[in-house]
Design a protein around this motif. Structure first.
Motif, short mmCIF file in Angstrom:
data_model
loop_
_atom_site.label_atom_id
_atom_site.label_comp_id
_atom_site.label_asym_id
_atom_site.label_seq_id
_atom_site.Cartn_x
_atom_site.Cartn_y
_atom_site.Cartn_z
N CYS A 72 0.81 -1.25 -0.02
CA CYS A 72 0.12 -0.06 0.17
C CYS A 72 0.69 1.19 -0.16
CB CYS A 72 -0.84 0.05 1.32
SG CYS A 72 -1.81 -1.38 1.60
N ASN A 73 0.07 2.24 -0.45
CA ASN A 73 0.61 3.66 -0.07
C ASN A 73 -0.26 4.33 1.08
OD1 ASN A 73 2.54 3.39 -2.19
ND2 ASN A 73 1.18 3.93 -3.86
N THR A 74 0.37 5.06 1.79
CA THR A 74 -0.30 5.78 2.79
C THR A 74 -0.38 7.23 2.29
OG1 THR A 74 0.67 4.63 4.57
CG2 THR A 74 -0.35 6.67 5.17
N ALA A 75 -1.93 7.72 2.39
CA ALA A 75 -1.76 9.30 1.83
C ALA A 75 -2.52 9.94 2.74
CB ALA A 75 -2.60 9.01 0.45
N ILE A 76 -1.99 11.25 2.60
CA ILE A 76 -2.83 12.43 3.71
C ILE A 76 -3.37 13.19 2.84
CG2 ILE A 76 -2.27 14.19 5.54
CD1 ILE A 76 0.08 12.57 6.52
N ILE A 77 -4.69 13.20 3.01
CA ILE A 77 -5.45 14.14 2.08
C ILE A 77 -6.04 15.29 2.85
CG2 ILE A 77 -7.35 14.28 0.42
CD1 ILE A 77 -7.13 11.01 0.64
N GLY A 110 -9.95 20.17 12.02
CA GLY A 110 -9.54 21.42 12.48
C GLY A 110 -9.98 22.64 11.61
N ASN A 111 -8.81 23.28 11.21
CA ASN A 111 -9.26 24.37 10.35
C ASN A 111 -9.67 23.93 9.11
OD1 ASN A 111 -8.67 26.45 12.14
ND2 ASN A 111 -6.53 26.43 11.43
N ASN A 112 -9.19 22.77 8.58
CA ASN A 112 -9.69 22.08 7.34
C ASN A 112 -9.83 20.44 7.92
OD1 ASN A 112 -6.98 21.36 7.46
ND2 ASN A 112 -6.63 22.88 5.96
N VAL A 113 -10.29 19.79 6.70
CA VAL A 113 -10.35 18.23 7.13
C VAL A 113 -8.98 17.65 6.47
CG1 VAL A 113 -11.59 16.30 6.69
CG2 VAL A 113 -12.73 18.37 6.92
N LYS A 114 -8.34 16.79 7.57
CA LYS A 114 -6.91 15.94 7.09
C LYS A 114 -7.43 14.58 7.51
CE LYS A 114 -3.10 18.05 7.57
NZ LYS A 114 -2.03 18.27 8.25
N ILE A 115 -7.47 13.78 6.26
CA ILE A 115 -7.78 12.20 6.57
C ILE A 115 -6.48 11.45 6.18
CG2 ILE A 115 -10.11 12.39 6.42
CD1 ILE A 115 -10.33 11.16 3.81
N THR A 116 -6.10 10.37 6.69
CA THR A 116 -4.99 9.40 6.35
C THR A 116 -5.69 8.29 5.70
OG1 THR A 116 -3.48 10.62 7.88
CG2 THR A 116 -2.88 8.29 7.04
N VAL A 117 -5.37 7.73 4.82
CA VAL A 117 -5.87 6.50 4.33
C VAL A 117 -4.63 5.56 3.93
CG1 VAL A 117 -7.92 7.36 3.74
CG2 VAL A 117 -6.49 7.35 2.10
N ASN A 118 -4.99 4.24 3.78
CA ASN A 118 -3.91 3.34 3.01
C ASN A 118 -4.66 2.75 1.73
OD1 ASN A 118 -1.79 3.46 4.60
ND2 ASN A 118 -2.37 1.73 5.73
N VAL A 119 -4.00 2.91 0.60
CA VAL A 119 -4.50 2.50 -0.66
C VAL A 119 -3.79 1.66 -1.16
CG1 VAL A 119 -5.44 3.29 -2.81
CG2 VAL A 119 -5.11 5.01 -0.77
N LYS A 120 -4.34 0.31 -2.06
CA LYS A 120 -3.44 -0.63 -2.60
C LYS A 120 -2.66 0.06 -3.70
CE LYS A 120 -6.74 -4.06 -1.65
NZ LYS A 120 -7.99 -5.08 -2.15
N SER A 121 -1.31 -0.12 -3.79
CA SER A 121 -0.51 0.63 -4.57
C SER A 121 -0.83 0.37 -6.02
CB SER A 121 0.94 -0.06 -4.53
OG SER A 121 1.03 -1.27 -4.90
N GLU A 122 -1.44 -0.70 -6.30
CA GLU A 122 -1.77 -0.61 -7.81
C GLU A 122 -3.08 0.23 -8.16
OE1 GLU A 122 -3.80 -4.38 -5.98
OE2 GLU A 122 -1.90 -3.33 -5.87
#
Length: 205
Positions: A132-137, A164-176
């Protein structure tokens, strides 16, 4: 690159013609961990007639097994076959046998060791591990609903959310799926989000 393993130690047992078979299945990642686990089971069952084992590791593609005194080919290989048929890796299985005084014969031993290993697998919590890749959005609040709707489409795994002042989510996404995932989010938000790739790892989906 993806693989299947188990979450934690699993155990099962049964009795065949007065012989008790106890199967242990443990997640391991190195040869030393596998050997230590085998030795611990042997120490726990010093009075057992046999402590048969098999293990499969991703590290250096190691595959090993032992009949531990049973007739050649009647114990270690049947246990290994069960692990391979379930496509398990980073795994060690030990089947302890307390001899009950009645000989099982070659076919009986194969069936007994296979059955005990299968029982242990059935008791285990199976993990399907994907690279996976971890992404902070990071996004404005008005985009959060739109982004949340898209996440299941790409089988993402939510790690954390920060409001907070905006929304920040962290997700794992399959690399493919990562590139198409980023493109979809960028397209539906007209580029009004920030996506940061922070890590590469294996995770269970």
């Amino acid at each position: 690159m993806n693989y299947t393993t188990i979450k934690a130690l699993a155990k099962a047992s049964f009795i065949e013609k007065r012989s008790e078979f106890i199967g242990y299945l443990c997640p391991v990642s190195t040869n030393d961990e596998a050997v230590n686990f085998i030795n611990n089971i042997k120490a726990e069952h010093r009075k057992a007639k046999h402590n048969v084992y098999a293990y499969i590791l991703r590290d250096n593609n190691i595959t090993r097994y032992s009949d531990d005194g049973e007739p050649q080919g009647t114990a270690g290989i049947p246990v290994l076959d069960v692990l391979q048929k379930h496509q398990l890796t980073d795994i060690c299985c030990v089947v302890t046998r307390y001899f009950g005084g009645i000989l099982l014969g070659g076919g009986g031993l194969v069936r007994a060791y296979s059955h005990c290993a299968s029982l242990a697998v059935n008791e285990a919590d199976i993990l399907n591990m994907y690279f996976c890749n971890t992404a902070i959005i990071t996004m404005d609040y008005d985009l959060y609903g739109k982004i949340s709707y898209i996440l299941p489409e790409f089988e993402t795994k939510l790690i954390s959310s920060d409001f907070g002042n905006n929304v920040k989510i962290t997700v794992n996404v399959k690399s493919e799926l990562y590139d198409s995932f980023c493109k979809k989010l960028t397209d539906i938000t007209s580029g009004k989000i920030l996506i940061e790739k922070t890590n590469e790892l294996f995770d269970n989906f």
